[in-house]
Design a protein around this motif. Structure first.
Motif, PDB file in Angstrom:
ATOM      1  N   THR A 248      -4.445  -2.470  -4.781  1.00 30.23           N
ATOM      2  CA  THR A 248      -3.623  -1.327  -5.175  1.00 30.23           C
ATOM      3  C   THR A 248      -3.808  -0.208  -4.160  1.00 30.23           C
ATOM      4  O   THR A 248      -4.797  -0.171  -3.428  1.00 30.23           O
ATOM      5  CB  THR A 248      -4.012  -0.807  -6.573  1.00 30.23           C
ATOM      6  N   THR A 249      -2.837   0.689  -4.128  1.00 27.39           N
ATOM      7  CA  THR A 249      -2.950   1.897  -3.318  1.00 27.39           C
ATOM      8  C   THR A 249      -2.656   3.094  -4.212  1.00 27.39           C
ATOM      9  O   THR A 249      -1.868   2.998  -5.162  1.00 27.39           O
ATOM     10  CB  THR A 249      -1.964   1.887  -2.131  1.00 27.39           C
ATOM     11  N   ASP A 250      -3.284   4.199  -3.916  1.00 27.16           N
ATOM     12  CA  ASP A 250      -3.116   5.413  -4.715  1.00 27.16           C
ATOM     13  C   ASP A 250      -1.682   5.915  -4.608  1.00 27.16           C
ATOM     14  O   ASP A 250      -1.150   6.089  -3.499  1.00 27.16           O
ATOM     15  CB  ASP A 250      -4.089   6.475  -4.222  1.00 27.16           C
ATOM     16  N   ALA A 251      -1.041   6.145  -5.744  1.00 24.10           N
ATOM     17  CA  ALA A 251       0.363   6.551  -5.757  1.00 24.10           C
ATOM     18  C   ALA A 251       0.572   7.879  -5.045  1.00 24.10           C
ATOM     19  O   ALA A 251       1.537   8.050  -4.283  1.00 24.10           O
ATOM     20  CB  ALA A 251       0.868   6.635  -7.197  1.00 24.10           C
ATOM     21  N   ALA A 252      -0.313   8.831  -5.268  1.00 25.92           N
ATOM     22  CA  ALA A 252      -0.166  10.147  -4.641  1.00 25.92           C
ATOM     23  C   ALA A 252      -0.310  10.062  -3.127  1.00 25.92           C
ATOM     24  O   ALA A 252       0.427  10.705  -2.374  1.00 25.92           O
ATOM     25  CB  ALA A 252      -1.189  11.117  -5.227  1.00 25.92           C
ATOM     26  N   THR A 253      -1.261   9.241  -2.675  1.00 21.44           N
ATOM     27  CA  THR A 253      -1.460   9.083  -1.236  1.00 21.44           C
ATOM     28  C   THR A 253      -0.254   8.412  -0.592  1.00 21.44           C
ATOM     29  O   THR A 253       0.219   8.836   0.477  1.00 21.44           O
ATOM     30  CB  THR A 253      -2.731   8.265  -0.958  1.00 21.44           C
ATOM     31  N   ALA A 254       0.249   7.351  -1.229  1.00 23.95           N
ATOM     32  CA  ALA A 254       1.419   6.658  -0.701  1.00 23.95           C
ATOM     33  C   ALA A 254       2.629   7.588  -0.663  1.00 23.95           C
ATOM     34  O   ALA A 254       3.412   7.581   0.297  1.00 23.95           O
ATOM     35  CB  ALA A 254       1.722   5.423  -1.545  1.00 23.95           C
ATOM     36  N   ALA A 255       2.788   8.401  -1.705  1.00 25.92           N
ATOM     37  CA  ALA A 255       3.905   9.341  -1.751  1.00 25.92           C
ATOM     38  C   ALA A 255       3.780  10.395  -0.654  1.00 25.92           C
ATOM     39  O   ALA A 255       4.775  10.800  -0.041  1.00 25.92           O
ATOM     40  CB  ALA A 255       3.968  10.003  -3.120  1.00 25.92           C
ATOM     41  N   SER A 256       2.562  10.835  -0.386  1.00 22.98           N
ATOM     42  CA  SER A 256       2.335  11.816   0.679  1.00 22.98           C
ATOM     43  C   SER A 256       2.705  11.234   2.042  1.00 22.98           C
ATOM     44  O   SER A 256       3.321  11.919   2.874  1.00 22.98           O
ATOM     45  CB  SER A 256       0.869  12.257   0.673  1.00 22.98           C
ATOM     46  N   ARG A 290     -10.564 -17.703   8.059  1.00 21.22           N
ATOM     47  CA  ARG A 290     -10.849 -18.388   6.798  1.00 21.22           C
ATOM     48  C   ARG A 290      -9.540 -18.588   6.057  1.00 21.22           C
ATOM     49  O   ARG A 290      -8.727 -17.674   5.956  1.00 21.22           O
ATOM     50  CB  ARG A 290     -11.809 -17.564   5.942  1.00 21.22           C
ATOM     51  N   TYR A 291      -9.341 -19.780   5.535  1.00 21.76           N
ATOM     52  CA  TYR A 291      -8.121 -20.094   4.803  1.00 21.76           C
ATOM     53  C   TYR A 291      -8.154 -19.447   3.422  1.00 21.76           C
ATOM     54  O   TYR A 291      -9.084 -19.664   2.642  1.00 21.76           O
ATOM     55  CB  TYR A 291      -7.978 -21.608   4.669  1.00 21.76           C
ATOM     56  N   LEU A 292      -7.127 -18.634   3.114  1.00 21.24           N
ATOM     57  CA  LEU A 292      -7.039 -17.937   1.836  1.00 21.24           C
ATOM     58  C   LEU A 292      -5.645 -18.117   1.257  1.00 21.24           C
ATOM     59  O   LEU A 292      -4.691 -17.463   1.681  1.00 21.24           O
ATOM     60  CB  LEU A 292      -7.332 -16.438   2.022  1.00 21.24           C
ATOM     61  N   PRO A 293      -5.489 -19.019   0.283  1.00 22.21           N
ATOM     62  CA  PRO A 293      -4.179 -19.198  -0.350  1.00 22.21           C
ATOM     63  C   PRO A 293      -3.830 -17.979  -1.205  1.00 22.21           C
ATOM     64  O   PRO A 293      -4.689 -17.382  -1.843  1.00 22.21           O
ATOM     65  CB  PRO A 293      -4.369 -20.455  -1.200  1.00 22.21           C
ATOM     66  N   LEU A 294      -2.556 -17.631  -1.211  1.00 20.68           N
ATOM     67  CA  LEU A 294      -2.106 -16.426  -1.881  1.00 20.68           C
ATOM     68  C   LEU A 294      -1.731 -16.697  -3.332  1.00 20.68           C
ATOM     69  O   LEU A 294      -1.325 -17.803  -3.698  1.00 20.68           O
ATOM     70  CB  LEU A 294      -0.931 -15.816  -1.124  1.00 20.68           C
ATOM     71  N   ALA A 295      -1.864 -15.665  -4.142  1.00 16.68           N
ATOM     72  CA  ALA A 295      -1.676 -15.791  -5.588  1.00 16.68           C
ATOM     73  C   ALA A 295      -0.206 -15.915  -5.956  1.00 16.68           C
ATOM     74  O   ALA A 295       0.693 -15.632  -5.153  1.00 16.68           O
ATOM     75  CB  ALA A 295      -2.297 -14.585  -6.286  1.00 16.68           C
ATOM     76  N   THR A 296       0.036 -16.315  -7.189  1.00 16.65           N
ATOM     77  CA  THR A 296       1.408 -16.462  -7.680  1.00 16.65           C
ATOM     78  C   THR A 296       2.096 -15.114  -7.818  1.00 16.65           C
ATOM     79  O   THR A 296       3.260 -14.953  -7.445  1.00 16.65           O
ATOM     80  CB  THR A 296       1.403 -17.205  -9.028  1.00 16.65           C
ATOM     81  N   SER A 297       1.393 -14.134  -8.359  1.00 14.40           N
ATOM     82  CA  SER A 297       1.988 -12.806  -8.490  1.00 14.40           C
ATOM     83  C   SER A 297       2.170 -12.164  -7.119  1.00 14.40           C
ATOM     84  O   SER A 297       1.261 -12.177  -6.292  1.00 14.40           O
ATOM     85  CB  SER A 297       1.101 -11.905  -9.354  1.00 14.40           C
ATOM     86  N   TYR A 298       3.358 -11.614  -6.889  1.00 13.36           N
ATOM     87  CA  TYR A 298       3.611 -10.814  -5.693  1.00 13.36           C
ATOM     88  C   TYR A 298       3.952  -9.387  -6.133  1.00 13.36           C
ATOM     89  O   TYR A 298       4.859  -8.745  -5.612  1.00 13.36           O
ATOM     90  CB  TYR A 298       4.733 -11.433  -4.861  1.00 13.36           C
ATOM     91  N   ASP A 299       3.213  -8.912  -7.122  1.00 13.65           N
ATOM     92  CA  ASP A 299       3.429  -7.575  -7.674  1.00 13.65           C
ATOM     93  C   ASP A 299       3.377  -6.505  -6.592  1.00 13.65           C
ATOM     94  O   ASP A 299       4.144  -5.550  -6.614  1.00 13.65           O
ATOM     95  CB  ASP A 299       2.366  -7.289  -8.736  1.00 13.65           C
ATOM     96  N   TYR A 300       2.439  -6.634  -5.652  1.00 13.96           N
ATOM     97  CA  TYR A 300       2.334  -5.803  -4.454  1.00 13.96           C
ATOM     98  C   TYR A 300       1.994  -4.344  -4.752  1.00 13.96           C
ATOM     99  O   TYR A 300       2.027  -3.502  -3.879  1.00 13.96           O
ATOM    100  CB  TYR A 300       3.641  -5.879  -3.636  1.00 13.96           C
ATOM    101  N   ASP A 301       1.705  -4.038  -6.031  1.00 14.32           N
ATOM    102  CA  ASP A 301       1.506  -2.643  -6.433  1.00 14.32           C
ATOM    103  C   ASP A 301       2.699  -1.802  -5.999  1.00 14.32           C
ATOM    104  O   ASP A 301       2.564  -0.680  -5.508  1.00 14.32           O
ATOM    105  CB  ASP A 301       0.206  -2.079  -5.857  1.00 14.32           C
ATOM    106  N   ALA A 302       3.881  -2.334  -6.209  1.00 11.23           N
ATOM    107  CA  ALA A 302       5.129  -1.712  -5.769  1.00 11.23           C
ATOM    108  C   ALA A 302       5.643  -0.716  -6.808  1.00 11.23           C
ATOM    109  O   ALA A 302       5.160  -0.680  -7.940  1.00 11.23           O
ATOM    110  CB  ALA A 302       6.175  -2.803  -5.522  1.00 11.23           C
TER     111      ALA A 302
END
Length: 571
Positions: A248-256, A290-302
């Motif tokens: 996740t990323t902070d909403a206020a920081t992303a908005a700034s 290192r091989y890291l398979p990605l999760a089903t959710s692509y929510d992305y904290d969007a």
């Protein structure tokens, strides 16, 4: 008809300065019956444009089998954008990354022993055929033909991969020959080498970043001396991998940071506005050592979560956008709790034993050699009473090993494992899962399965059968046999179709379906412990849930919860 062009300082729409305020929605990650809802919410946040990649391997999983129906109906998606009065940006690749399996390239293509993303004539022949099909859809929907497509991107972050200028020139030629007349762009991270190698001076360079706005725009301007500055991927969140945390990323920081970008006069494409879901087995994988398979959710904290609900980031971004554009005043409904209930599951049978045996070969063939798109292959050979140390050059990507029907262990690529001590017996069985194809850099197109010689105490093991195993809700069954992956089934009633969240904490690892729709992979390792069930998949009356479990269920129950459980957050 309207026009769209690039001026000395701005994008020009009908000759007037215009700022692109875009958000990314990948049509192939969203149920098609929900496309209009997600597009509408982008407009309500204050955006004027929708951007999407085109996933080649979604449209042509097998060579020559081109599909633009249902979830692959790119034309309908673009028409819905236009119907909402919004513009569209199309990024057809052919390589897209996108945390999507194989970076969007079809397995049949990457198995052709061609030089990927290069001017290799064999590769260009296939790419040309693909792009022409895409542009048949895009060209008549351009803004100067009455549609709303305003930009088309050439390749994708190519400077991070190669520097073949002739390759880029050929993509431009094919694009223009196919009738694309809107401006052509490229995108790269704002590093000197990438911006130089990843574009041509005849194309408009844009950047991909999510912070340090002033610094990165300055670097971009050094390489794009005229025209508008644009961040074509403003990273407002991040993706998750199995065994990690929910990013996740902070909403206020992303908005700034968004505010700083717009205050500088730049255009933007928010990546992602709505992430969606890696339904079925479409997730990619990272491999940076290192091989890291990605999760089903692509929510992305969007700004819109996986189920299409507005988040704190949606409202923070809307406030920022209101400083620079007219934002609709319509209210955006908050998330409501999904129905909560539990469904008992009963074993349906041993689903991996249903396929006919494959032909015999000296060495275990790869998935690619078998020509299978299934996520599992069961390998078997005779031990003739022997035991010892079983080893492979590499296992791609996760293998369950049994001797005479009794499980003896697991070999994980992510953990760097490639060997296992096995007891003496008659029949060795190795069930291998392709956990997702790497979507980035030079691991693109690598083969899956048991790689290299199979050895027992250093001596070759020969005489293998290899049987692809489909992960499908309608898989045929045989009677349950101890130690084999099993299908579990249940049913439930609904008064009406509804978004649901299927909790998976009581299960091990496998695949889940509702009414035959492939929700995706689940895994006890997390971070996500729910699978999103889109409302259009369900209906009033009786619905079914099917679980294909590779290991074991701790609870023979399907539990539906009121909200997603995406795992512990990154601090």
């Amino acid at each position: 008809m309207s026009t769209f062009s690039i001026g000395q300082t701005d994008f020009l729409r009908d000759g007037a300065p215009h700022r692109i305020l875009s958000g990314a929605i990948h049509y192939f990650r969203v149920h098609p019956d929900l496309w209009a809802d997600r597009i509408r919410k982008a407009k309500l946040m204050g955006l004027n444009t929708i951007e999407t990649y085109v996933a080649w391997n979604a449209h042509e999983p097998r060579r020559g089998e081109w599909d633009v129906t249902g979830a692959n109906d790119l034309g309908r998606f673009l028409d819905l954008i236009a119907a909402e009065g919004m513009d569209a940006i199309v990024r057809p690749g052919p390589y897209i990354c996108a945390e999507w399996h194989n970076g969007g390239l079809p397995v049949w293509l990457t198995g052709m022993a061609v030089d990927l993303r290069s001017s290799d004539e064999r590769y260009l022949t296939e790419v040309t055929a693909y792009l022409r099909r895409v542009y048949e859809i895009v060209a008549p929907r351009q803004i100067d033909r009455g549609g709303r497509v305003v930009l088309v991107q050439i390749e994708n972050e190519y400077g991070a991969y190669g520097s073949d200028a002739r390759y880029l020139e050929e993509l431009v030629r094919v694009t223009k020959d196919a009738g694309i007349t809107v401006p052509l762009t490229t995108v790269d991270q704002p590093l000197d080498r990438m911006l130089e190698d990843g574009s041509l001076d005849t194309l408009h360079r844009t950047g991909s970043f999510g912070s340090r706005v002033a610094e990165r725009l300055a670097t971009l301007r050094e390489h794009q001396s005229t025209g508008p500055l644009m961040c074509s991927e403003f990273w407002d969140g991040w993706f998750d991998w199995w065994g990690g945390v929910h990013h996740t990323t902070d909403a206020a920081t992303a908005a700034s940071d968004l505010d700083a970008l717009l205050a500088a006069g730049a255009s933007v494409n928010i990546y992602m506005f709505h992430g969606g879901t890696n339904f079925g087995t479409t997730n990619g994988a990272n491999h940076k050592g290192r091989y890291l398979p990605l999760a089903t959710s692509y929510d992305y904290d969007a700004p819109l979560d996986e189920a299409g609900n507005p988040t704190a980031k949606f409202h923070a971004f809307r406030e920022v956008l209101a400083k620079y554009t007219s934002v609709p005043t319509d209210a955006v409904a908050a998330a409501t709790p999904a129905p909560e209930f539990a469904v008992p599951l009963t074993p349906g049978g041993s689903w991996t034993d249903a396929a006919p045996a494959a032909s015999l070969s000296e060495a275990p063939p790869t998935f690619d050699a078998l020509g299978t798109l299934d996520p599992l292959v069961r390998y078997e050979t005779s031990l003739d009473g022997r035991g010892g140390l079983l080893s492979f050059t590499e296992v791609r990507d996760l293998a369950w090993v049994s001797v005479d029907g009794v499980s003896v262990g697991r070999i994980s690529r992510s953990l760097g494992e490639r060997a296992l001590a096995i007891p003496a017996g008659e029949t060795l069985s190795v069930l291998v899962e392709d956990q997702g194809r790497v979507n980035y850099d030079h691991h693109l197109g690598e083969e899956k399965g048991l790689i290299g010689p199979a050895l027992l105490d250093g001596a070759p093991l020969t005489g293998w059968t290899a049987t692809p195993v489909a992960a499908a809700a309608e898989a045929a069954l045989t009677p349950v046999r101890a130690g084999t992956p099993t299908m579990w089934q249940g049913s439930f009633e609904l008064d009406a179709g509804a978004d649901l969240f299927l909790e998976t904490t009581g299960w091990g690892k496998g695949f889940a379906f509702v009414n035959g729709f492939a929700l995706g992979r689940y895994w006890r390792t997390g971070p996500a412990q729910t699978l999103y069930v889109p409302a259009p998949v369900t209906h009033a009356g009786r619905n079914t849930v099917t679980v294909l479990e590779l290991e074991h269920l701790l609870s023979a129950e399907a539990t539906f919860v009121s909200a997603p459980l995406l795992g512990p957050h990154e601090e």
